[in-house]
Design an enzyme around this catalytic site. Sequence first.
Site, PDB file in Angstrom:
ATOM      1  N   CYS A 121      -5.683   4.522   6.088  1.00 42.30           N
ATOM      2  CA  CYS A 121      -6.250   3.908   4.889  1.00 42.30           C
ATOM      3  C   CYS A 121      -5.102   3.638   3.929  1.00 42.30           C
ATOM      4  O   CYS A 121      -4.048   4.273   4.003  1.00 42.30           O
ATOM      5  CB  CYS A 121      -7.300   4.818   4.243  1.00 42.30           C
ATOM      6  SG  CYS A 121      -6.693   6.421   3.689  1.00 42.30           S
ATOM      7  N   CYS A 145       0.271   3.157   1.143  1.00 41.94           N
ATOM      8  CA  CYS A 145       0.307   4.013   2.334  1.00 41.94           C
ATOM      9  C   CYS A 145       0.641   3.241   3.601  1.00 41.94           C
ATOM     10  O   CYS A 145       1.018   3.835   4.609  1.00 41.94           O
ATOM     11  CB  CYS A 145      -1.030   4.718   2.525  1.00 41.94           C
ATOM     12  SG  CYS A 145      -1.702   5.462   1.030  1.00 41.94           S
ATOM     13  N   HIS A 148       2.300  13.751   3.643  1.00 43.48           N
ATOM     14  CA  HIS A 148       2.076  12.300   3.585  1.00 43.48           C
ATOM     15  C   HIS A 148       3.060  11.652   2.630  1.00 43.48           C
ATOM     16  O   HIS A 148       2.710  11.274   1.510  1.00 43.48           O
ATOM     17  CB  HIS A 148       0.631  12.054   3.151  1.00 43.48           C
ATOM     18  CG  HIS A 148       0.245  10.615   3.002  1.00 43.48           C
ATOM     19  ND1 HIS A 148       0.910   9.572   3.628  1.00 43.48           N
ATOM     20  CD2 HIS A 148      -0.759  10.038   2.287  1.00 43.48           C
ATOM     21  CE1 HIS A 148       0.331   8.429   3.317  1.00 43.48           C
ATOM     22  NE2 HIS A 148      -0.682   8.682   2.493  1.00 43.48           N
TER      23      HIS A 148
END
Length: 420
Positions: free
Chosen positions: A406, A83, A376
């Site tokens: 995160c 991420c 996302h």
Amino acid sequence: MIDGSRTPFIKARGKPGPFSPADLAVQCGRPLLMRQRFSPTAFDQVILGCANQIAGEMNVARVAALRLGCGDEMPAWTVHRNCGSGMQSLDDAFRNIAHGDIDLVLAGGTEALSRAPLILSDKAAGWLGKFQSAKTTGQQLAALRAFDFSYLNPEIGLKQGLTDPVTGLMMGQTAEVVAHRFGISRWQMDNYAMESHHRLARAQKEGWLDDEVELMFAPDGTVYDHDDGVRPDSSIESLAKLKPVFEKYGDVTAGNSSQVTDGACWMILASEEAVKEHKLEPIAKIVDSEWAALAPDIMGLGPVMSSTPLMQRAGLTLSDIDTWELNEAFAAQVLGCLAAWEDAQFCREVLGLEGAAGRIDRDKLNVDGGAISLGHPVGTSGTRIVLHLINAMRRTGGKKGIATECVGGGQGGSMLVEAL
């Protein structure tokens, strides 16, 4: 920071989307580069984050750089920190410029999660290998007799990618762990998710994203002009009807989790010398960045672990930050971070503080929604939250902002930015 743009985020709908990772990067990169005062060949490097590269576009940064006209001599490389990939590209550019190695960089992230591959099981791959190596008709018939129809059920690559290989927990299960640790209720998660959709819907209606999102044109002529996962009519009642996805008696649902999407984002970073040479107008500057790590089963608390030392180095507190972009992997994860900073015991034992760090005003956090409402695309989100942080601060008059996220596997990344 000189400029930036992104594609609309397109929700995955059970089939490959119209754009590959390189397509996405090129679609938002072309208009960005066309409005600059310098040639695309003027960059020193192109850096692109991507967590799920496809076989036909290995080192997608180089593929995108060539298609954007950056030239055969342009060094380009792809970074992967799950991420954090998009933010890692910006961090690499920032630190190389600060070190004096380079002056002008095109950095960003891209991801086409809808094109995540279907994977043959080891048994199916073994059978296929035997069949292909069979040299006689008899050997081929023997291999066919050994075929099992279960081989036709491929494993979903995205599911594997969203499962921690050390703990065996899916990312949504780690969000359940964080929710349990801080007593976050289903109502709190759903209420946060509803607000995310309402905030994004308002931003779209007011035109606050118009200068950030570029039009995209699919091969069939379809035009994409907005983040299409937003649900303006989202309500507590509709969200409450959804069943838990990751744990039978859990509270994390598809509605209070980030959406699986496709999208790309670029930013242009320049040194003071490049600004003078090309007569550029900076919009913001990166002050500092921080990466941290923690146990994979509570990976959602990564922003707390990376943002806290970042603020300490700058002599800042939570209340000194005008605008926050905290990537919404899960509502439980965002709320867990807020709760951790307000928890005196956690702050003393984990962060080494004297007491609770404080509270983040919700009016300063993800002011125009986040990944729950717009999606996302893993390798892109780190770039998007930095770009939007800058745009939101310039619109609201904020000066200092932190973009943080995160990272699957148990990490966190944060970037302190000042608007100019």
